[in-house]
Design a protein around this motif. Structure first.
Motif, PDB file in Angstrom:
ATOM      1  N   PHE A   1       0.847  -1.197   0.000  1.00  0.00           N
ATOM      2  CA  PHE A   1       0.000   0.000   0.000  1.00  0.00           C
ATOM      3  C   PHE A   1       0.878   1.240   0.000  1.00  0.00           C
ATOM      4  O   PHE A   1       1.900   1.298   0.694  1.00  0.00           O
ATOM      5  CB  PHE A   1      -0.920   0.015   1.225  1.00  0.00           C
ATOM      6  N   ILE A   2       0.468   2.221  -0.802  1.00  0.00           N
ATOM      7  CA  ILE A   2       1.142   3.525  -0.796  1.00  0.00           C
ATOM      8  C   ILE A   2       0.633   4.287   0.421  1.00  0.00           C
ATOM      9  O   ILE A   2      -0.569   4.527   0.565  1.00  0.00           O
ATOM     10  CB  ILE A   2       0.839   4.295  -2.088  1.00  0.00           C
ATOM     11  N   MET A   3       1.554   4.663   1.292  1.00  0.00           N
ATOM     12  CA  MET A   3       1.171   5.253   2.574  1.00  0.00           C
ATOM     13  C   MET A   3       1.336   6.769   2.608  1.00  0.00           C
ATOM     14  O   MET A   3       0.652   7.444   3.373  1.00  0.00           O
ATOM     15  CB  MET A   3       2.012   4.623   3.691  1.00  0.00           C
ATOM     16  N   ASN A   4       2.242   7.293   1.824  1.00  0.00           N
ATOM     17  CA  ASN A   4       2.497   8.736   1.847  1.00  0.00           C
ATOM     18  C   ASN A   4       2.175   9.329   0.479  1.00  0.00           C
ATOM     19  O   ASN A   4       2.980   9.242  -0.450  1.00  0.00           O
ATOM     20  CB  ASN A   4       3.960   9.010   2.212  1.00  0.00           C
ATOM     21  N   PRO A   5       1.002   9.942   0.328  1.00  0.00           N
ATOM     22  CA  PRO A   5       0.590  10.453  -0.988  1.00  0.00           C
ATOM     23  C   PRO A   5       1.359  11.680  -1.438  1.00  0.00           C
ATOM     24  O   PRO A   5       1.235  12.093  -2.592  1.00  0.00           O
ATOM     25  CB  PRO A   5      -0.889  10.786  -0.761  1.00  0.00           C
ATOM     26  N   ASN A   6       2.158  12.272  -0.560  1.00  0.00           N
ATOM     27  CA  ASN A   6       2.847  13.514  -0.900  1.00  0.00           C
ATOM     28  C   ASN A   6       4.207  13.277  -1.564  1.00  0.00           C
ATOM     29  O   ASN A   6       4.841  14.238  -2.017  1.00  0.00           O
ATOM     30  CB  ASN A   6       3.044  14.368   0.362  1.00  0.00           C
ATOM     31  N   LEU A   7       4.657  12.048  -1.601  1.00  0.00           N
ATOM     32  CA  LEU A   7       5.957  11.743  -2.195  1.00  0.00           C
ATOM     33  C   LEU A   7       5.781  11.315  -3.656  1.00  0.00           C
ATOM     34  O   LEU A   7       4.997  10.420  -3.950  1.00  0.00           O
ATOM     35  CB  LEU A   7       6.652  10.631  -1.403  1.00  0.00           C
ATOM     36  N   LYS A   8       6.513  11.963  -4.537  1.00  0.00           N
ATOM     37  CA  LYS A   8       6.471  11.641  -5.957  1.00  0.00           C
ATOM     38  C   LYS A   8       7.675  10.786  -6.337  1.00  0.00           C
ATOM     39  O   LYS A   8       8.797  11.100  -5.946  1.00  0.00           O
ATOM     40  CB  LYS A   8       6.477  12.918  -6.809  1.00  0.00           C
ATOM     41  N   ILE A   9       7.431   9.743  -7.103  1.00  0.00           N
ATOM     42  CA  ILE A   9       8.507   8.849  -7.513  1.00  0.00           C
ATOM     43  C   ILE A   9       9.607   9.608  -8.259  1.00  0.00           C
ATOM     44  O   ILE A   9      10.802   9.394  -8.031  1.00  0.00           O
ATOM     45  CB  ILE A   9       7.966   7.706  -8.396  1.00  0.00           C
ATOM     46  N   GLU A  10       9.218  10.480  -9.160  1.00  0.00           N
ATOM     47  CA  GLU A  10      10.212  11.176  -9.979  1.00  0.00           C
ATOM     48  C   GLU A  10      11.087  12.122  -9.170  1.00  0.00           C
ATOM     49  O   GLU A  10      12.196  12.477  -9.599  1.00  0.00           O
ATOM     50  CB  GLU A  10       9.531  11.927 -11.137  1.00  0.00           C
ATOM     51  N   GLU A  11      10.627  12.531  -7.979  1.00  0.00           N
ATOM     52  CA  GLU A  11      11.409  13.411  -7.118  1.00  0.00           C
ATOM     53  C   GLU A  11      11.978  12.671  -5.911  1.00  0.00           C
ATOM     54  O   GLU A  11      13.152  12.844  -5.562  1.00  0.00           O
ATOM     55  CB  GLU A  11      10.546  14.586  -6.646  1.00  0.00           C
ATOM     56  N   HIS A  12      11.171  11.842  -5.291  1.00  0.00           N
ATOM     57  CA  HIS A  12      11.579  11.129  -4.082  1.00  0.00           C
ATOM     58  C   HIS A  12      12.630  10.056  -4.358  1.00  0.00           C
ATOM     59  O   HIS A  12      13.459   9.753  -3.496  1.00  0.00           O
ATOM     60  CB  HIS A  12      10.335  10.485  -3.446  1.00  0.00           C
ATOM     61  N   VAL A  13      12.610   9.502  -5.582  1.00  0.00           N
ATOM     62  CA  VAL A  13      13.517   8.396  -5.904  1.00  0.00           C
ATOM     63  C   VAL A  13      14.395   8.686  -7.120  1.00  0.00           C
ATOM     64  O   VAL A  13      15.619   8.554  -7.059  1.00  0.00           O
ATOM     65  CB  VAL A  13      12.723   7.092  -6.151  1.00  0.00           C
ATOM     66  N   MET A  14      13.803   9.089  -8.248  1.00  0.00           N
ATOM     67  CA  MET A  14      14.496   9.047  -9.536  1.00  0.00           C
ATOM     68  C   MET A  14      15.225  10.329  -9.932  1.00  0.00           C
ATOM     69  O   MET A  14      15.994  10.320 -10.900  1.00  0.00           O
ATOM     70  CB  MET A  14      13.505   8.672 -10.639  1.00  0.00           C
ATOM     71  N   LYS A  15      15.039  11.397  -9.254  1.00  0.00           N
ATOM     72  CA  LYS A  15      15.766  12.621  -9.576  1.00  0.00           C
ATOM     73  C   LYS A  15      17.264  12.369  -9.407  1.00  0.00           C
ATOM     74  O   LYS A  15      17.701  11.869  -8.368  1.00  0.00           O
ATOM     75  CB  LYS A  15      15.306  13.748  -8.659  1.00  0.00           C
ATOM     76  N   PRO A  16      18.094  12.668 -10.413  1.00  0.00           N
ATOM     77  CA  PRO A  16      19.521  12.331 -10.341  1.00  0.00           C
ATOM     78  C   PRO A  16      20.224  12.815  -9.075  1.00  0.00           C
ATOM     79  O   PRO A  16      21.006  12.080  -8.469  1.00  0.00           O
ATOM     80  CB  PRO A  16      20.099  12.989 -11.598  1.00  0.00           C
ATOM     81  N   SER A  17      19.959  14.044  -8.662  1.00  0.00           N
ATOM     82  CA  SER A  17      20.613  14.555  -7.446  1.00  0.00           C
ATOM     83  C   SER A  17      20.145  13.795  -6.211  1.00  0.00           C
ATOM     84  O   SER A  17      20.921  13.576  -5.270  1.00  0.00           O
ATOM     85  CB  SER A  17      20.322  16.049  -7.285  1.00  0.00           C
ATOM     86  N   ARG A  18      18.888  13.376  -6.216  1.00  0.00           N
ATOM     87  CA  ARG A  18      18.360  12.566  -5.107  1.00  0.00           C
ATOM     88  C   ARG A  18      19.011  11.181  -5.099  1.00  0.00           C
ATOM     89  O   ARG A  18      19.368  10.660  -4.043  1.00  0.00           O
ATOM     90  CB  ARG A  18      16.843  12.453  -5.248  1.00  0.00           C
ATOM     91  N   LEU A  19      19.169  10.594  -6.272  1.00  0.00           N
ATOM     92  CA  LEU A  19      19.818   9.299  -6.353  1.00  0.00           C
ATOM     93  C   LEU A  19      21.259   9.360  -5.858  1.00  0.00           C
ATOM     94  O   LEU A  19      21.757   8.403  -5.242  1.00  0.00           O
ATOM     95  CB  LEU A  19      19.795   8.787  -7.797  1.00  0.00           C
TER      96      LEU A  19
END
Length: 306
Positions: free
Chosen positions: A140-158
């Motif tokens: 289940f997705i628990m935190n609706p405010n987190l976006k995959i493209e920013e929370h995980v896949m953004k190069p600086s985040r990675l």
């Protein structure tokens, strides 16, 4: 006995006669005709090959536009779980997709006994999506405010998240994640648990490499190996034996993308995590997936308040 003898040549041969000019003319005409026929034949062959190459040429590469940014893929086993539980999982995905204007692809499938679970191919996805997020049905997705493209896949985040120079299969695999990998080079992001690589929640960057990766992962030759844990062990195999895949892979901390409902399986869920996966929930008894999901029903409130 008598033998036949060939006639003798005359001792008085006819006088020499020079060749007339008609013979070279005839020969030149024949050569010209033969040359034209050969030229026509070669032209036809060239046109045929050109037309054939067009008919059989591979399709032009379609570069994803990034709209929508993410496609969520969840595979439902409707013959194994109750309708109420599956409806709740679908609602969870739809609410997250609607909030972030994403696309949801929930392909149905029937799993045969002993058959490895089917993972989606690139043909199941919206071609223009930037990223493909596969999420297990028992999550289940628990935190609706987190976006995959920013929370995980953004190069600086990675760059902040990547676990480098780390055994691919814990605890002592000699194959380790690349120490020099940069965020913009990553096409495949997943996590580990205590048993190894976890394929219950992962993200792939859409494109030609994603197609190659999925087709390699579920190649019939690896299916024939009869790995004990099916697609999970097949994944561990190709990651360790194919540098082309390892070179695009990033491991991130488990709670970033794939928290578990029980600590014994790996890192357990904490408030604020993106996802919780119902670890080892069964079909019957006290630990059914539907019963386990009640512990995390607060996801509905989180979506209402977001």
């Amino acid at each position: 006995m008598h033998f036949a003898y060939p006639p003798r040549k005359s001792s008085n041969p006819p006088p020499f006669r020079p060749r007339t000019s008609a013979i070279p003319t005839i020969r030149s005409r024949r050569l010209k005709t033969i040359g034209l026929v050969c030229l026509a034949f070669l032209t036809l062959v060239w046109l045929f090959q050109r037309g054939g190459s067009r008919r059989h040429a591979p399709p032009a590469y379609h570069k994803p536009s990034g709209n929508p940014p993410v496609v969520i893929v969840t595979v439902f086993n409707e013959g194994k779980y109750g309708k109420g539980y599956l409806d709740m999982v679908k609602e969870n995905r739809l609410k997250y997709a609607e909030k972030h204007v994403l696309r949801l692809r929930p392909p149905r499938r029937t799993r045969l006994v002993g058959q490895p679970p089917r993972r989606p191919t690139r043909h199941d996805h919206v071609p223009d999506a930037a990223y493909i997020w596969y999420l297990d049905q028992n999550a289940f997705i628990m935190n609706p405010n987190l976006k995959i493209e920013e929370h995980v896949m953004k190069p600086s985040r990675l760059e902040e998240l990547m676990i480098k120079d780390h055994p691919v299969v814990p605890p002592d695999s000699i194959i380790k994640t690349f120490s020099h990998l940069k965020g913009h080079d990553v096409d495949f992001v997943l996590t580990q648990d205590k048993d190894g690589l976890s394929s219950s929640s992962f993200v792939v960057k859409n494109g030609e490499w994603a197609k190659f990766f999925i087709e390699t992962w579920f190649d019939p030759i690896y299916r024939s190996y009869n790995f004990q844990k099916a697609e999970q062990h097949a994944l561990e195999h190709i990651v360790q034996w194919h540098p082309t895949i390892l070179a695009k892979l990033a491991l991130v901390p488990q709670r970033i993308l794939n928290s578990y409902s029980k600590e014994k399986g790996g890192q357990d869920y904490k408030e604020g995590d993106l996802v919780v996966r119902l670890y080892a929930c069964g079909e019957a008894g006290e630990d059914t997936c539907e019963t386990e999901s009640q512990r995390f029903a607060q996801w509905k409130t989180a979506f209402q308040n977001s």
